[in-house]
Design a protein around this motif. Structure first.
Motif, PDB file in Angstrom:
ATOM      1  N   ALA A 149       0.659  -1.297  -0.065  1.00 48.33           N
ATOM      2  CA  ALA A 149      -0.194  -0.001   0.164  1.00 48.33           C
ATOM      3  C   ALA A 149       0.886   1.291  -0.081  1.00 48.33           C
ATOM      4  N   LYS A 150       2.099   0.945   0.293  1.00 46.55           N
ATOM      5  CA  LYS A 150       2.976   2.263   0.364  1.00 46.55           C
ATOM      6  C   LYS A 150       3.294   2.792  -1.072  1.00 46.55           C
ATOM      7  N   HIS A 151       3.155   1.903  -2.076  1.00 48.00           N
ATOM      8  CA  HIS A 151       3.523   2.098  -3.434  1.00 48.00           C
ATOM      9  C   HIS A 151       2.468   3.554  -4.055  1.00 48.00           C
ATOM     10  N   PRO A 152       2.957   4.467  -4.687  1.00 38.86           N
ATOM     11  CA  PRO A 152       2.062   5.431  -5.044  1.00 38.86           C
ATOM     12  C   PRO A 152       1.045   5.039  -6.214  1.00 38.86           C
ATOM     13  N   LYS A 153       1.241   3.713  -6.989  1.00 43.27           N
ATOM     14  CA  LYS A 153       0.404   3.475  -7.774  1.00 43.27           C
ATOM     15  C   LYS A 153      -0.838   2.441  -7.440  1.00 43.27           C
ATOM     16  N   THR A 154      -0.630   2.035  -6.080  1.00 40.69           N
ATOM     17  CA  THR A 154      -1.427   1.099  -5.431  1.00 40.69           C
ATOM     18  C   THR A 154      -2.451   1.535  -4.270  1.00 40.69           C
ATOM     19  N   THR A 155      -3.627   1.401  -4.288  1.00 37.42           N
ATOM     20  CA  THR A 155      -4.336   1.668  -3.353  1.00 37.42           C
ATOM     21  C   THR A 155      -5.237   0.502  -2.761  1.00 37.42           C
ATOM     22  N   PHE A 156      -5.483   0.438  -1.509  1.00 37.69           N
ATOM     23  CA  PHE A 156      -6.273  -0.601  -1.038  1.00 37.69           C
ATOM     24  C   PHE A 156      -7.319   0.150   0.034  1.00 37.69           C
ATOM     25  N   ARG A 157      -8.414  -0.302  -0.326  1.00 38.44           N
ATOM     26  CA  ARG A 157      -9.691   0.359   0.424  1.00 38.44           C
ATOM     27  C   ARG A 157     -10.327  -1.081   0.892  1.00 38.44           C
ATOM     28  N   VAL A 158     -11.146  -0.757   1.995  1.00 39.37           N
ATOM     29  CA  VAL A 158     -12.118  -1.986   2.796  1.00 39.37           C
ATOM     30  C   VAL A 158     -13.321  -1.514   2.782  1.00 39.37           C
ATOM     31  N   VAL A 159     -14.505  -2.520   2.431  1.00 41.62           N
ATOM     32  CA  VAL A 159     -15.599  -2.389   2.684  1.00 41.62           C
ATOM     33  C   VAL A 159     -15.930  -3.019   4.037  1.00 41.62           C
ATOM     34  N   PRO A 160     -16.203  -2.154   5.084  1.00 43.71           N
ATOM     35  CA  PRO A 160     -16.244  -2.966   6.302  1.00 43.71           C
ATOM     36  C   PRO A 160     -17.644  -3.616   6.584  1.00 43.71           C
ATOM     37  N   ARG A 161     -17.662  -4.448   7.621  1.00 45.88           N
ATOM     38  CA  ARG A 161     -18.584  -5.321   7.728  1.00 45.88           C
ATOM     39  C   ARG A 161     -20.036  -4.666   7.945  1.00 45.88           C
ATOM     40  N   SER A 162     -19.754  -3.318   8.767  1.00 45.30           N
ATOM     41  CA  SER A 162     -20.901  -2.664   8.934  1.00 45.30           C
ATOM     42  C   SER A 162     -21.563  -2.070   7.748  1.00 45.30           C
ATOM     43  N   ALA A 163     -21.179  -2.315   6.437  1.00 50.19           N
ATOM     44  CA  ALA A 163     -21.732  -1.726   5.199  1.00 50.19           C
ATOM     45  C   ALA A 163     -23.128  -2.559   5.060  1.00 50.19           C
ATOM     46  N   GLY A 164     -23.002  -3.735   5.569  1.00 50.11           N
ATOM     47  CA  GLY A 164     -24.097  -4.716   5.496  1.00 50.11           C
ATOM     48  C   GLY A 164     -24.452  -5.157   3.692  1.00 50.11           C
ATOM     49  N   ALA A 165     -25.651  -5.213   3.353  1.00 54.20           N
ATOM     50  CA  ALA A 165     -25.907  -5.824   2.101  1.00 54.20           C
ATOM     51  C   ALA A 165     -25.522  -4.649   0.914  1.00 54.20           C
ATOM     52  N   HIS A 166     -24.736  -5.079   0.153  1.00 50.62           N
ATOM     53  CA  HIS A 166     -24.518  -4.084  -1.066  1.00 50.62           C
ATOM     54  C   HIS A 166     -24.320  -5.051  -2.312  1.00 50.62           C
ATOM     55  N   ILE A 167     -24.220  -4.495  -3.588  1.00 48.00           N
ATOM     56  CA  ILE A 167     -23.988  -4.991  -4.731  1.00 48.00           C
ATOM     57  C   ILE A 167     -22.893  -5.948  -4.769  1.00 48.00           C
ATOM     58  N   GLY A 168     -21.862  -5.525  -4.135  1.00 47.23           N
ATOM     59  CA  GLY A 168     -20.521  -6.345  -4.070  1.00 47.23           C
ATOM     60  C   GLY A 168     -20.701  -7.794  -3.698  1.00 47.23           C
ATOM     61  N   ARG A 169     -21.864  -8.107  -2.904  1.00 49.19           N
ATOM     62  CA  ARG A 169     -21.953  -9.267  -2.258  1.00 49.19           C
ATOM     63  C   ARG A 169     -22.364 -10.528  -3.315  1.00 49.19           C
ATOM     64  N   ASP A 170     -22.510  -9.703  -4.530  1.00 58.59           N
ATOM     65  CA  ASP A 170     -22.833 -11.033  -5.566  1.00 58.59           C
ATOM     66  C   ASP A 170     -21.419 -11.919  -5.872  1.00 58.59           C
ATOM     67  N   GLY A 171     -20.336 -11.255  -5.883  1.00 58.41           N
ATOM     68  CA  GLY A 171     -19.252 -11.852  -6.148  1.00 58.41           C
ATOM     69  C   GLY A 171     -17.858 -11.115  -6.359  1.00 58.41           C
ATOM     70  N   SER A 172     -16.796 -11.720  -6.506  1.00 58.72           N
ATOM     71  CA  SER A 172     -15.663 -10.835  -6.888  1.00 58.72           C
ATOM     72  C   SER A 172     -15.351 -10.722  -8.423  1.00 58.72           C
ATOM     73  N   PHE A 173     -14.700  -9.986  -8.564  1.00 62.93           N
ATOM     74  CA  PHE A 173     -14.456  -9.616 -10.231  1.00 62.93           C
ATOM     75  C   PHE A 173     -13.041  -8.589 -10.148  1.00 62.93           C
ATOM     76  N   LYS A 174     -12.543  -8.697 -11.560  1.00 61.55           N
ATOM     77  CA  LYS A 174     -11.499  -7.914 -11.711  1.00 61.55           C
ATOM     78  C   LYS A 174     -11.533  -7.198 -13.085  1.00 61.55           C
ATOM     79  N   LEU A 175     -11.341  -5.792 -13.198  1.00 57.53           N
ATOM     80  CA  LEU A 175     -11.307  -5.210 -14.308  1.00 57.53           C
ATOM     81  C   LEU A 175     -10.091  -4.718 -14.845  1.00 57.53           C
ATOM     82  N   MET A 176      -9.639  -5.033 -16.107  1.00 53.92           N
ATOM     83  CA  MET A 176      -8.297  -4.896 -16.729  1.00 53.92           C
ATOM     84  C   MET A 176      -8.293  -3.995 -17.723  1.00 53.92           C
ATOM     85  N   THR A 177      -7.551  -2.691 -17.722  1.00 57.27           N
ATOM     86  CA  THR A 177      -7.329  -1.957 -18.831  1.00 57.27           C
ATOM     87  C   THR A 177      -5.949  -1.954 -19.576  1.00 57.27           C
TER      88      THR A 177
END
Length: 269
Positions: free
Chosen positions: A185-213
């Motif tokens: 996470a110290k690298h300037p081109k890399t960011t990590f963010r966390v969806v906390p458990r308190s977010a509850g139900a949200h669209i991401g619960r459907d499954g993991s995916f990866k977007l590549m450009t």
């Protein structure tokens, strides 16, 4: 052997589409340039379609069926190819990953493979009962060479909190793994963010995916038990991009995410 000669329509629906496209074009005595005009593409794109280097899109399949009166043959073939599983999808995913200028990851279950430590990988593979664990570890470690590439791709990673506090391999393994995430996470081109458990139900619960450009193109690889799916249709890719943005809306800011990762790491003892 040319790319066309390597097509195997008995193993891949996409190969069947490519073979049928060429056969129908030649039966009509059409040049590649003539087909390009029908599809509003350039000549090189037709060559790639017929060699399997590019996939026929639904709108092009519909144009062909209308122009050639093929009773929806190409529309059906493309539809089946897009919905069915193709063993080549994972290989194409890795090829796209290696060439990507930007990678956006939403992960619901595991620390993403690109950031896994060796001990974490071993715990994952052994829990799944995989054979030749050392070979799988070596292969995944080789993929991680992407992080040392110059220029390094931009990495935007959103993790579900469960990927961080689920004790894969035990406390020592998790402390090492989360420490590695904090280092990345110290690298300037890399960011990590966390969806906390308190977010509850949200669209991401459907499954993991990866977007590549890659340049002007973008693909998505979705995770699934027994093999994922590669998404190349621009309209569907756009929907995944919107989904990623909606998941991002649920995530903690970068600084707060890093602080949460530190707290979870310190809780493993």
């Amino acid at each position: 052997m040319s790319a066309r000669d390597s097509l195997d329509p008995s193993e891949s629906l996409w190969d069947l589409v490519a073979v049928q496209l060429r056969r129908h074009r030649e039966e009509r005595n059409l040049s590649g340039a003539a087909l390009a005009r029908i599809l509003d593409l350039d000549r090189s794109s037709v060559s790639r379609l017929e060699s399997g280097g590019m996939r026929l899109q639904p709108r092009h399949a519909k144009l062909l069926d209308q122009e050639w009166k093929t009773d929806w043959l190409f529309t059906c073939l493309v539809g089946f190819a897009r919905s069915g599983h193709n063993a080549e999808w994972f290989k194409a995913n890795l090829e796209s990953e290696a060439r990507a200028s930007e990678v956006r990851i939403w992960e619901l279950a595991w620390i993403p493979g690109l950031f896994q430590t060796e001990t974490y990988m071993r715990a994952v593979f052994e829990s799944a009962g995989w054979e030749n664990v050392d070979e799988h570890i070596a292969y995944r470690a080789k993929r991680q060479g992407l992080l040392g590439r110059k220029p390094r791709p931009a990495m935007r990673v959103i993790l579900d909190q469960g990927t961080l506090d689920q004790p894969v391999g035990g406390p020592e393994v998790m402390r090492e793994q989360l420490s590695a995430i904090l280092e990345q996470a110290k690298h300037p081109k890399t960011t990590f963010r966390v969806v906390p458990r308190s977010a509850g139900a949200h669209i991401g619960r459907d499954g993991s995916f990866k977007l590549m450009t890659m340049g002007n193109s973008e693909v998505v690889y979705t995770e699934a038990t027994g093999g994922g799916r590669l998404v190349t249709d621009p309209a569907e890719v756009r929907l995944f991009r919107q989904r990623f943005d909606r998941i991002s809306d649920q995530a903690l800011p970068v600084d707060a995410s890093i602080e949460l990762i530190k707290q979870i790491m310190e809780a493993f003892h």
